[in-house]
Design a protein around this motif. Structure first.
Motif, PDB file in Angstrom:
ATOM      1  N   TYR A 117       0.881  -1.200  -0.109  1.00 57.13           N
ATOM      2  CA  TYR A 117      -0.013   0.013  -0.073  1.00 57.13           C
ATOM      3  C   TYR A 117       0.866   1.248   0.006  1.00 57.13           C
ATOM      4  CZ  TYR A 117      -3.589   3.157   1.468  1.00 57.13           C
ATOM      5  OH  TYR A 117      -4.658   4.302   1.584  1.00 57.13           O
ATOM      6  N   VAL A 118       1.910   1.407   0.501  1.00 50.81           N
ATOM      7  CA  VAL A 118       2.776   2.415   0.704  1.00 50.81           C
ATOM      8  C   VAL A 118       3.799   2.595  -0.118  1.00 50.81           C
ATOM      9  CG1 VAL A 118       4.166   3.807   2.232  1.00 50.81           C
ATOM     10  CG2 VAL A 118       2.361   2.556   3.291  1.00 50.81           C
ATOM     11  N   THR A 119       4.669   1.478  -0.333  1.00 53.00           N
ATOM     12  CA  THR A 119       5.453   1.327  -1.546  1.00 53.00           C
ATOM     13  C   THR A 119       6.621   2.572  -1.470  1.00 53.00           C
ATOM     14  OG1 THR A 119       4.101  -0.058  -2.877  1.00 53.00           O
ATOM     15  CG2 THR A 119       6.202   0.839  -3.654  1.00 53.00           C
ATOM     16  N   VAL A 120       7.446   2.758  -0.381  1.00 56.31           N
ATOM     17  CA  VAL A 120       8.233   3.712  -0.366  1.00 56.31           C
ATOM     18  C   VAL A 120       9.344   3.884  -1.469  1.00 56.31           C
ATOM     19  CG1 VAL A 120       7.979   4.216   2.122  1.00 56.31           C
ATOM     20  CG2 VAL A 120       9.678   2.905   1.207  1.00 56.31           C
ATOM     21  N   SER A 121       9.625   2.773  -2.098  1.00 59.80           N
ATOM     22  CA  SER A 121      10.745   2.874  -3.205  1.00 59.80           C
ATOM     23  C   SER A 121       9.696   3.477  -4.612  1.00 59.80           C
ATOM     24  CB  SER A 121      11.281   1.530  -3.491  1.00 59.80           C
ATOM     25  OG  SER A 121      12.036   1.043  -2.411  1.00 59.80           O
ATOM     26  N   HIS A 122       9.797   4.818  -4.424  1.00 58.85           N
ATOM     27  CA  HIS A 122       8.895   5.394  -5.700  1.00 58.85           C
ATOM     28  C   HIS A 122       9.738   5.904  -6.806  1.00 58.85           C
ATOM     29  CE1 HIS A 122       9.422  10.074  -4.153  1.00 58.85           C
ATOM     30  NE2 HIS A 122      10.411   9.370  -4.067  1.00 58.85           N
ATOM     31  N   ASN A 123      11.235   5.691  -6.680  1.00 60.09           N
ATOM     32  CA  ASN A 123      11.925   5.588  -7.917  1.00 60.09           C
ATOM     33  C   ASN A 123      11.718   4.330  -8.693  1.00 60.09           C
ATOM     34  OD1 ASN A 123      12.837   8.142  -7.869  1.00 60.09           O
ATOM     35  ND2 ASN A 123      14.782   7.595  -7.591  1.00 60.09           N
TER      36      ASN A 123
ATOM     37  N   ASP B 163      -2.082  -2.128  -9.281  1.00 62.30           N
ATOM     38  CA  ASP B 163      -2.495  -2.733 -10.547  1.00 62.30           C
ATOM     39  C   ASP B 163      -3.795  -3.625 -10.003  1.00 62.30           C
ATOM     40  OD1 ASP B 163      -3.583  -3.932 -12.776  1.00 62.30           O
ATOM     41  OD2 ASP B 163      -1.506  -4.715 -13.326  1.00 62.30           O
ATOM     42  N   PRO B 164      -5.184  -2.947 -10.350  1.00 62.80           N
ATOM     43  CA  PRO B 164      -6.460  -3.660 -10.022  1.00 62.80           C
ATOM     44  C   PRO B 164      -6.676  -5.266 -10.696  1.00 62.80           C
ATOM     45  CG  PRO B 164      -6.887  -1.935 -11.810  1.00 62.80           C
ATOM     46  CD  PRO B 164      -5.457  -1.654 -11.303  1.00 62.80           C
ATOM     47  N   ALA B 165      -5.917  -5.337 -11.587  1.00 59.58           N
ATOM     48  CA  ALA B 165      -6.163  -6.891 -12.171  1.00 59.58           C
ATOM     49  C   ALA B 165      -5.151  -7.800 -11.278  1.00 59.58           C
ATOM     50  CB  ALA B 165      -5.242  -6.751 -13.441  1.00 59.58           C
ATOM     51  N   VAL B 166      -4.629  -7.237 -10.370  1.00 57.35           N
ATOM     52  CA  VAL B 166      -3.854  -8.331  -9.441  1.00 57.35           C
ATOM     53  C   VAL B 166      -4.298  -8.083  -8.068  1.00 57.35           C
ATOM     54  CG1 VAL B 166      -1.502  -8.889  -8.519  1.00 57.35           C
ATOM     55  CG2 VAL B 166      -1.923  -8.341 -10.964  1.00 57.35           C
ATOM     56  N   PHE B 167      -4.335  -6.800  -7.504  1.00 54.30           N
ATOM     57  CA  PHE B 167      -5.009  -6.521  -6.297  1.00 54.30           C
ATOM     58  C   PHE B 167      -6.236  -5.724  -6.182  1.00 54.30           C
ATOM     59  CE2 PHE B 167      -0.401  -6.150  -6.519  1.00 54.30           C
ATOM     60  CZ  PHE B 167       0.103  -7.436  -5.640  1.00 54.30           C
ATOM     61  N   PRO B 168      -7.603  -6.339  -6.072  1.00 57.02           N
ATOM     62  CA  PRO B 168      -8.797  -5.754  -6.429  1.00 57.02           C
ATOM     63  C   PRO B 168      -8.707  -4.756  -5.283  1.00 57.02           C
ATOM     64  CG  PRO B 168      -8.873  -8.264  -6.268  1.00 57.02           C
ATOM     65  CD  PRO B 168      -7.489  -7.785  -5.660  1.00 57.02           C
ATOM     66  N   GLU B 169      -9.464  -3.507  -5.605  1.00 52.18           N
ATOM     67  CA  GLU B 169      -9.728  -2.386  -4.911  1.00 52.18           C
ATOM     68  C   GLU B 169      -8.273  -1.865  -4.449  1.00 52.18           C
ATOM     69  OE1 GLU B 169     -13.316  -1.720  -2.425  1.00 52.18           O
ATOM     70  OE2 GLU B 169     -13.092  -3.882  -2.379  1.00 52.18           O
TER      71      GLU B 169
ATOM     72  N   ASP C 131      -6.012  -3.157   3.119  1.00 48.51           N
ATOM     73  CA  ASP C 131      -6.786  -4.395   3.411  1.00 48.51           C
ATOM     74  C   ASP C 131      -5.826  -5.375   3.950  1.00 48.51           C
ATOM     75  OD1 ASP C 131      -8.290  -6.536   4.022  1.00 48.51           O
ATOM     76  OD2 ASP C 131      -8.785  -6.879   1.976  1.00 48.51           O
ATOM     77  N   VAL C 132      -5.470  -5.437   5.335  1.00 43.53           N
ATOM     78  CA  VAL C 132      -4.308  -6.338   6.087  1.00 43.53           C
ATOM     79  C   VAL C 132      -4.835  -7.865   6.090  1.00 43.53           C
ATOM     80  CG1 VAL C 132      -3.599  -4.508   7.346  1.00 43.53           C
ATOM     81  CG2 VAL C 132      -5.271  -5.919   8.469  1.00 43.53           C
ATOM     82  N   GLU C 133      -6.180  -7.950   5.531  1.00 46.76           N
ATOM     83  CA  GLU C 133      -6.535  -9.471   5.361  1.00 46.76           C
ATOM     84  C   GLU C 133      -6.638  -9.922   3.881  1.00 46.76           C
ATOM     85  OE1 GLU C 133     -10.331  -9.251   7.557  1.00 46.76           O
ATOM     86  OE2 GLU C 133      -9.082 -10.017   9.501  1.00 46.76           O
ATOM     87  N   ARG C 134      -6.113  -8.935   3.021  1.00 47.04           N
ATOM     88  CA  ARG C 134      -6.044  -9.333   1.739  1.00 47.04           C
ATOM     89  C   ARG C 134      -5.433 -10.722   1.608  1.00 47.04           C
ATOM     90  NH1 ARG C 134      -6.521  -5.914  -2.807  1.00 47.04           N
ATOM     91  NH2 ARG C 134      -6.243  -4.087  -1.390  1.00 47.04           N
TER      92      ARG C 134
END
Length: 399
Positions: A280-286, A319-325, A330-333
């Motif tokens: 959700y956060v992904t701090v590696s934004h480069n 990417d919604p094709a892999v991670f819905p919404e 959603d820590v229970e994903r």
């Protein structure tokens, strides 16, 4: 090709990637983008394409190859120096990586959990005894992450803060070349001295063991060892610190998800919850930088030999094709391998340690400070977007 990299972020959604990535994923998932030096590498924003690119040996991380896409002046400047092993030809990378794999085995990393817990507890002790509000980054995230990697490497405590200051300058997207160059000189000199110290008297630390076995054994030069340890310091403290800080912000903004996170006691569930915060956060934004060493096709797009490629991890992780919404925490994903720590042969070697750090840091923070909350509105937190990692200058909290 109107976009220039990096793309603008939406200040109202500081933890989300630039909104244009969503459009590019739909309309042009492998498309040209213009970077600071006027060159136009390919930008990859879709998960499936990102995985394919990161696993393809025809896309190289060798900084020295023509066409390599340097996304900042600092990146270009580093290519004129001795490079750490991930940014060198594949044979060098594999040889030096093998020297470190024994140090980063899951069993050895799990044995570090008590040391991580001590670093966390000491930081929380200091927070509880000090004034409020407090800056979570300066009082907790940075001390914990820096202490853990420095103790692993064998860096003296008094050197933590100067090294962090140098690393911020080197990682800047905007700092002038001369300023970055001086910081690189200081950082290079420090790790050369560290190698020399351990050659004289190897200690029981990662640096000491590698020096004793590989440097004194003749398999690794002093220069290569210094570059290796410097890279481990960069990779081991910045991403973890910013993930502790911004992951805490994400969980503070989502109380229901925080409660589910803390309720996840089984190791597999807790690991999946930590992975979701990373996604959700992904701090590696480069973007991950690559250059094609042969013609190849990614996402239906032909990429020619010598063309640069940027693989955008935070876009792929939404990417919604892999991670819905995908824009919902959603820590229970259901667990799906996210790309926050890379993929393929360049998957982060310290992944197991990073997961332990985040698990201990989040659980201990709310166990000790269950009433923790932001001390200012979200829009007043000074997020920073001008470095290789997404972060915040400060995160004021109270309880």
């Amino acid at each position: 090709m109107n976009e220039s990299y990096p793309l603008p972020r939406d200040e109202r959604r500081p933890l989300a990637p630039p909104p244009d990535f969503e459009r590019l994923r739909r309309e042009a998932p492998v498309s040209r983008i213009r970077i600071w030096d006027g060159s136009t590498p390919w930008l990859i924003t879709r998960y499936e394409d990102a995985c394919a690119a990161l696993a393809d040996p025809r896309l190289s991380m060798d900084f020295t190859l023509p066409g390599f896409p340097h996304i900042s002046p600092a990146s270009a400047l580093r290519s004129a120096r001795l490079l750490p092993f991930p940014f060198r030809p594949e044979a060098d990378y594999r040889r030096q990586r093998a020297m470190l794999l024994r140090e980063f085995s899951p069993r050895r990393m799990e044995a570090l959990r008590p040391a991580v817990q001590r670093a966390v507890d000491d930081a929380l002790d200091a927070m509880e005894s000090g004034p409020r509000p407090v800056d979570l980054m300066a009082a907790y995230a940075l001390p914990v992450a820096t202490r853990v990697i420095c103790e692993l490497l064998g860096v003296p405590h008094e050197d933590y803060e100067p090294l962090h200051a140098l690393s911020r300058t080197i990682a800047s997207r905007t700092a002038p070349k001369d300023v970055v160059g001086r910081a690189m000189d200081e950082m290079d000199g420090y790790f050369h001295r560290l190698v020399a110290t351990h050659k004289a008297a190897p200690g029981d630390t990662l640096v000491g063991r590698v020096v004793a076995q590989d440097v004194l054994g003749g398999a690794l030069s002093d220069e290569d060892a210094a570059a290796m340890f410097q890279m481990l310091f960069f990779a081991g403290h910045g991403p973890s610190a910013y993930m502790i800080g911004l992951g805490t912000v994400a969980l503070l903004l989502e109380p229901a998800q925080r409660e589910r996170f803390l309720a996840a006691r089984e190791p597999a569930r807790r690991s999946a919850a930590v992975q979701e915060v990373l996604r959700y956060v992904t701090v590696s934004h480069n973007a991950r930088q690559r250059v094609a060493t042969a013609d190849l096709t990614v996402g239906g797009q032909l990429i020619r030999e010598g063309e640069g490629v940027l693989v955008q991890l935070d876009a792929a992780n939404r990417d919604p094709a892999v991670f819905p919404e995908p824009d919902r925490l959603d820590v229970e994903r259901a667990p799906v391998h996210n790309l926050a720590m890379g993929h393929g042969i360049h998957l982060c070697m310290g992944r197991a340690l990073a997961l332990i750090e985040l698990d201990v840091a989040f659980e201990s923070l709310w166990r000790r400070l269950p009433a923790l909350r932001l001390a200012v509105p979200l829009e007043e937190i000074p997020f920073k977007h001008d470095e290789n990692l997404l972060g915040a200058h400060e995160v004021p909290v109270t309880w």
